[in-house]
Design a protein around this motif. Sequence first.
Motif, PDB file in Angstrom:
ATOM      1  N   SER A  94      18.444 -20.757  -5.205  1.00  0.00           N
ATOM      2  CA  SER A  94      17.963 -21.408  -3.745  1.00  0.00           C
ATOM      3  C   SER A  94      16.837 -22.116  -4.328  1.00  0.00           C
ATOM      4  O   SER A  94      17.010 -22.907  -5.413  1.00  0.00           O
ATOM      5  CB  SER A  94      16.508 -20.222  -3.674  1.00  0.00           C
ATOM      6  N   SER A  95      16.875 -23.344  -3.635  1.00  0.00           N
ATOM      7  CA  SER A  95      16.598 -24.242  -3.918  1.00  0.00           C
ATOM      8  C   SER A  95      15.535 -25.293  -3.187  1.00  0.00           C
ATOM      9  O   SER A  95      14.951 -25.023  -1.975  1.00  0.00           O
ATOM     10  CB  SER A  95      17.622 -26.007  -4.746  1.00  0.00           C
ATOM     11  N   THR A  96      14.208 -25.864  -3.253  1.00  0.00           N
ATOM     12  CA  THR A  96      12.992 -26.494  -3.004  1.00  0.00           C
ATOM     13  C   THR A  96      13.999 -27.991  -1.968  1.00  0.00           C
ATOM     14  O   THR A  96      15.515 -28.286  -2.511  1.00  0.00           O
ATOM     15  CB  THR A  96      12.022 -27.097  -3.850  1.00  0.00           C
ATOM     16  N   MET A  97      13.770 -28.236  -0.901  1.00  0.00           N
ATOM     17  CA  MET A  97      14.375 -29.377  -0.968  1.00  0.00           C
ATOM     18  C   MET A  97      14.425 -31.202  -1.080  1.00  0.00           C
ATOM     19  O   MET A  97      12.704 -30.860  -2.263  1.00  0.00           O
ATOM     20  CB  MET A  97      14.238 -29.859   1.017  1.00  0.00           C
ATOM     21  N   ALA A  98      14.626 -31.983  -1.445  1.00  0.00           N
ATOM     22  CA  ALA A  98      15.090 -33.272  -2.200  1.00  0.00           C
ATOM     23  C   ALA A  98      13.692 -33.785  -1.725  1.00  0.00           C
ATOM     24  O   ALA A  98      12.893 -34.086  -0.987  1.00  0.00           O
ATOM     25  CB  ALA A  98      16.575 -33.778  -2.491  1.00  0.00           C
ATOM     26  N   ASP A  99      12.237 -34.294  -3.064  1.00  0.00           N
ATOM     27  CA  ASP A  99      11.324 -34.845  -2.501  1.00  0.00           C
ATOM     28  C   ASP A  99      11.994 -36.288  -2.401  1.00  0.00           C
ATOM     29  O   ASP A  99      12.940 -36.603  -1.881  1.00  0.00           O
ATOM     30  CB  ASP A  99      10.778 -35.049  -4.068  1.00  0.00           C
ATOM     31  N   GLY A 138      15.124 -38.021  -3.728  1.00  0.00           N
ATOM     32  CA  GLY A 138      14.926 -37.621  -5.049  1.00  0.00           C
ATOM     33  C   GLY A 138      15.991 -35.971  -5.645  1.00  0.00           C
ATOM     34  O   GLY A 138      16.527 -36.244  -5.620  1.00  0.00           O
ATOM     35  N   GLY A 139      14.975 -35.738  -6.428  1.00  0.00           N
ATOM     36  CA  GLY A 139      15.346 -34.928  -7.277  1.00  0.00           C
ATOM     37  C   GLY A 139      14.611 -33.525  -6.047  1.00  0.00           C
ATOM     38  O   GLY A 139      13.675 -32.919  -5.366  1.00  0.00           O
ATOM     39  N   PHE A 140      15.515 -31.780  -6.814  1.00  0.00           N
ATOM     40  CA  PHE A 140      15.145 -31.590  -6.454  1.00  0.00           C
ATOM     41  C   PHE A 140      14.259 -30.334  -7.199  1.00  0.00           C
ATOM     42  O   PHE A 140      15.154 -30.181  -8.377  1.00  0.00           O
ATOM     43  CB  PHE A 140      16.123 -30.235  -4.921  1.00  0.00           C
ATOM     44  N   TYR A 141      13.987 -28.810  -6.679  1.00  0.00           N
ATOM     45  CA  TYR A 141      14.045 -27.812  -8.225  1.00  0.00           C
ATOM     46  C   TYR A 141      14.537 -26.355  -7.606  1.00  0.00           C
ATOM     47  O   TYR A 141      14.918 -26.107  -6.069  1.00  0.00           O
ATOM     48  CB  TYR A 141      12.213 -27.807  -8.116  1.00  0.00           C
ATOM     49  N   GLU A 142      15.040 -25.928  -8.518  1.00  0.00           N
ATOM     50  CA  GLU A 142      16.087 -25.016  -8.185  1.00  0.00           C
ATOM     51  C   GLU A 142      15.620 -23.455  -8.965  1.00  0.00           C
ATOM     52  O   GLU A 142      14.771 -23.605  -9.536  1.00  0.00           O
ATOM     53  CB  GLU A 142      17.354 -24.745  -8.554  1.00  0.00           C
ATOM     54  N   PHE A 143      16.015 -22.404  -8.147  1.00  0.00           N
ATOM     55  CA  PHE A 143      15.535 -20.610  -8.460  1.00  0.00           C
ATOM     56  C   PHE A 143      16.471 -19.812  -9.213  1.00  0.00           C
ATOM     57  O   PHE A 143      17.798 -19.913  -8.072  1.00  0.00           O
ATOM     58  CB  PHE A 143      14.180 -19.652  -7.869  1.00  0.00           C
ATOM     59  N   ALA A 144      16.593 -19.529  -9.726  1.00  0.00           N
ATOM     60  CA  ALA A 144      18.143 -18.412 -10.361  1.00  0.00           C
ATOM     61  C   ALA A 144      17.373 -17.538 -10.921  1.00  0.00           C
ATOM     62  O   ALA A 144      16.490 -17.299 -12.190  1.00  0.00           O
ATOM     63  CB  ALA A 144      19.083 -19.456 -11.402  1.00  0.00           C
ATOM     64  N   LEU A 145      18.189 -16.187 -10.096  1.00  0.00           N
ATOM     65  CA  LEU A 145      18.600 -15.220 -10.907  1.00  0.00           C
ATOM     66  C   LEU A 145      19.415 -14.636 -10.911  1.00  0.00           C
ATOM     67  O   LEU A 145      20.421 -14.558 -10.592  1.00  0.00           O
ATOM     68  CB  LEU A 145      17.634 -13.981  -9.568  1.00  0.00           C
ATOM     69  N   ARG A 146      19.892 -14.191 -12.659  1.00  0.00           N
ATOM     70  CA  ARG A 146      21.060 -13.855 -13.108  1.00  0.00           C
ATOM     71  C   ARG A 146      20.807 -12.582 -12.827  1.00  0.00           C
ATOM     72  O   ARG A 146      19.785 -11.336 -13.899  1.00  0.00           O
ATOM     73  CB  ARG A 146      21.035 -14.876 -14.381  1.00  0.00           C
ATOM     74  N   TYR A 147      22.494 -11.703 -12.851  1.00  0.00           N
ATOM     75  CA  TYR A 147      22.573 -10.082 -13.196  1.00  0.00           C
ATOM     76  C   TYR A 147      23.037  -9.657 -13.902  1.00  0.00           C
ATOM     77  O   TYR A 147      24.286 -10.880 -14.720  1.00  0.00           O
ATOM     78  CB  TYR A 147      22.742  -9.731 -11.911  1.00  0.00           C
ATOM     79  N   PRO A 148      23.247  -8.578 -14.454  1.00  0.00           N
ATOM     80  CA  PRO A 148      23.855  -7.946 -15.840  1.00  0.00           C
ATOM     81  C   PRO A 148      25.471  -7.624 -15.580  1.00  0.00           C
ATOM     82  O   PRO A 148      25.860  -7.283 -14.544  1.00  0.00           O
ATOM     83  CB  PRO A 148      22.791  -7.066 -16.854  1.00  0.00           C
ATOM     84  N   MET A 149      25.807  -8.974 -16.183  1.00  0.00           N
ATOM     85  CA  MET A 149      27.778  -7.926 -16.666  1.00  0.00           C
ATOM     86  C   MET A 149      27.724  -6.568 -16.391  1.00  0.00           C
ATOM     87  O   MET A 149      27.008  -5.667 -17.624  1.00  0.00           O
ATOM     88  CB  MET A 149      28.530  -8.715 -17.534  1.00  0.00           C
ATOM     89  N   SER A 150      29.484  -5.993 -17.044  1.00  0.00           N
ATOM     90  CA  SER A 150      29.562  -4.533 -17.755  1.00  0.00           C
ATOM     91  C   SER A 150      28.911  -4.461 -18.458  1.00  0.00           C
ATOM     92  O   SER A 150      28.615  -3.378 -19.316  1.00  0.00           O
ATOM     93  CB  SER A 150      31.041  -4.182 -17.757  1.00  0.00           C
TER      94      SER A 150
END
Length: 263
Positions: free
Chosen positions: A209-214, A229-241
Motif C-alpha cells: 500500500s502507499s500514501t498519496m504523494a505529497d 511529489g513522492g510518496f511512502y510505500e508499505f510492503a509485507l512479504r510472505y514466505p515461499m515454499s
Amino acid sequence: MSPSILFQSLWNDYIERLCPNADKVHDLLEEDESLINDHIALRTFSLAPLGIETLAKPFLDLGYKECGDYIFESKHLTAKHYEHPDTTQPKVFISQLEVGLCSTQLQSIVEKLVAQVDSKELGSSDFLHNGRMWDISHEEYLLLSEESEYAAWLAAHGYGANHFTVSVNQLSAFSSVKAVNDHLRVAGFDINESGGEVKGSAEVLLEQSSTMADKVPVSFSGGSQVIPGGFYEFALRYPMSNGELYQGFVAASADKIFESTDT
C-alpha cells in the motif's frame, strides 16, 4: 562509496524535496530499531544517454545484481529490479517510459528535455539524487500530464527516489498492511485507493500500500507550481515454499502503486 551512504543521500533528497511528510510517517511507525527499507523506486526515460542501464550502473558498481523484469503495457513502462548479496540492503526498482510508444507530441517534448542532459553529469551516482537535469515550462508539464502522469512527474522532478518502502514484516505493532493504513489515516494521511487500498495478497506472496504523494513546489521556467511529489510505500512479504521471504515484485500491484503520484 557504500550502499548505506548512497541510500542516505537518496533519503535526504527524498524528505527535503520530494516527500517531506515521509519523516512524519517514519516517526509514526518506527519502534525500538531503525525501520527496514524494503526498496526504493526510481523513474527514467528510455532515451540515450538515460535509461534503466544508466540508473542501474551505480548500484551494479556497489554489488547489486539484476533480478527481475516487468512490463506495464497500458502505461508504456518497462522495469527491472535489483538486489544486493547483503539482504539487509534495500532492493532497487527502476522503471522507464518507453518514449517511442508514446505520441509524437510527448516524444518531441521529452527529446527536447533529454537533449539538455550533460553526459558528464552521469559519471557518478550524484545524479541519482540531484533532481532535474533540464529546463521545462509548466505548459509542457501539463501537456505531458494529459498523456502520461509518469512522464510529467519525471519531467518536473528529474532524478530522486520516487518512494521509499517500510518493511511491514519488521513491525511488531502492526501485523498487516491494512493496520498500517488505518493507523496512518487516523494521523491524517491519505492512502492510495487505486485497485483497492491493499494491492496484492498472500497468494502472490506480497501485499503493498502507499500514501498519496505529497504536494510540493517545483520551479518551472516562468514560475513555481505545486504538484505531486513522492510518496511512502508499505510492503509485507510472505514466505515461499522454501521458507524464505519472496523478494520480487508483482506487476499488477506495482501498476496501481504508480498511481500514487496522480493529480
